[in-house]
Design a protein around this motif. Structure first.
Motif, short mmCIF file in Angstrom:
data_model
loop_
_atom_site.label_atom_id
_atom_site.label_comp_id
_atom_site.label_asym_id
_atom_site.label_seq_id
_atom_site.Cartn_x
_atom_site.Cartn_y
_atom_site.Cartn_z
N HIS A 56 105.99 80.96 25.51
CA HIS A 56 104.74 81.73 25.57
C HIS A 56 104.32 82.15 24.16
O HIS A 56 105.13 82.17 23.23
N HIS A 57 103.05 82.47 24.04
CA HIS A 57 102.48 82.92 22.77
C HIS A 57 102.03 84.37 22.89
O HIS A 57 101.46 84.77 23.91
N TYR A 58 102.26 85.13 21.79
CA TYR A 58 101.80 86.51 21.73
C TYR A 58 101.36 86.78 20.30
O TYR A 58 102.19 86.78 19.37
N ALA A 59 100.07 86.99 20.11
CA ALA A 59 99.53 87.22 18.77
C ALA A 59 98.32 88.13 18.86
O ALA A 59 97.65 88.22 19.90
N GLY A 60 98.02 88.80 17.76
CA GLY A 60 96.93 89.76 17.73
C GLY A 60 95.55 89.11 17.76
O GLY A 60 95.37 87.95 17.39
N VAL A 61 94.57 89.89 18.20
CA VAL A 61 93.16 89.48 18.21
C VAL A 61 92.35 90.58 17.53
O VAL A 61 92.77 91.74 17.48
N PRO A 62 91.18 90.23 17.00
CA PRO A 62 90.57 88.90 16.92
C PRO A 62 91.18 88.08 15.78
O PRO A 62 91.85 88.62 14.91
N GLU A 63 90.93 86.77 15.82
CA GLU A 63 91.42 85.92 14.73
C GLU A 63 90.79 86.35 13.42
O GLU A 63 89.67 86.87 13.38
#
Length: 282
Positions: free
Chosen positions: A205-212
């Motif tokens: 799975h992927h977990y990353a902040g937003v917005p790019e």
């Protein structure tokens, strides 16, 4: 749940200690990450009900000339840990990276997209993923990107230090990704550990902040929130050469994590505000 965590002083490990102080944390003085057998033995002796690997060789540039150590820490030892978890019948959670991708294109990378790392760090992390998948353990591989916190070495702390020394900084503008608060990664790992213990299906799975955003825009927001008058000049990657190549596209598609576990991407700007507040209060 009796939880064993590999890692003690890293950004994610520090946030895990805040969120789950009752867990047992193994630093490098108690777990030799260059020795897969020793890591496996630590798991067998722990009586743990789940294991999180929050430790890694993260010196991306140094890895180019220290490949053997990076491979042991990032590739071989996670495999030994996962095999031990398989033998004990307990879940294993492993933190990985956007650097397993080659950084081409502009679309966010999905968990199932082809991998093609462009540096030693990425290759060794990918080797670790493969070892975990073939171990037989019930597992989650959680890829994340651009981690920051009030602890350790990271981009936010570097910018604040440099901004206190200079009024003008040149920062790369053509690498795009999602800054990710270590606090959110820790909370996600704990949620996933509980879900796996209760029988949930794992996977990658992927977990990353937003917005790019870009590194230069990340820097501008850091200075704005910190109330610092620093001019940030956009530069291309080729104007800031490093021993290890960096991917231009580090966007991660986190939709599957939301669908499967109800975990949504964090707003990195809110996380940044927390971190700056913590640093100012230190």
């Amino acid at each position: 749940m009796k939880l064993l965590v590999f890692g003690q002083t890293g950004q994610v490990a520090r946030e895990l200690q805040r969120a789950a102080p009752e867990a047992r944390y193994l630093g490098r003085d108690h777990a030799d990450l260059t020795n897969p057998a020793a890591c496996a033995a630590a798991i067998r002796a722990s009586g743990a009900q789940a294991v999180i690997n929050a430790a890694a060789y993260t010196a991306v540039d140094r890895a180019e000339s220290d490949t053997a150590t990076a491979q042991l820490v990032n590739g071989d030892s996670p495999g030994g840990m996962a095999q031990a978890c398989a033998a004990q019948g307990i879940p294993f959670l492993h933190v990985s990276t956007d650097y397993v991708f080659d950084g081409t294109g502009t679309a966010p990378w999905r968990p199932e997209d082809p991998t093609a790392p462009i540096n030693v760090y990425g290759r060794t992390k990918l080797a670790g993923e493969a070892a975990v998948r073939t171990s037989g353990a019930r597992h989650v591989i959680l890829r994340t990107s651009w981690v920051f916190s009030a602890h350790g070495a990271n981009f936010v702390k570097t910018m604040l230090r440099l901004g206190a020394e200079r009024s003008h900084l040149r920062v790369v503008a053509d690498q795009i990704g999602g800054p990710t608060p270590a606090k959110g990664i820790a909370a996600t790992l704990l949620t996933l550990a509980a879900a796996l213990r209760d029988g949930a299906t794992g996977g990658t799975h992927h977990y990353a902040g937003v917005p790019e955003t870009s590194w230069s825009c990340f820097a501008r927001e850091t200075f704005a929130q910190a109330g610092m008058d620093v001019t940030v000049e956009d530069i291309p990657t080729e104007a800031y050469p490093t021993p290890a190549r960096r991917p231009l596209n580090s966007r991660l598609d986190c939709a599957a994590l939301a669908t499967d576990f109800g975990i949504t991407p964090p707003d990195w700007r809110a996380g940044l505000a927390e971190v700056i507040g913590e640093l100012k209060g230190a």
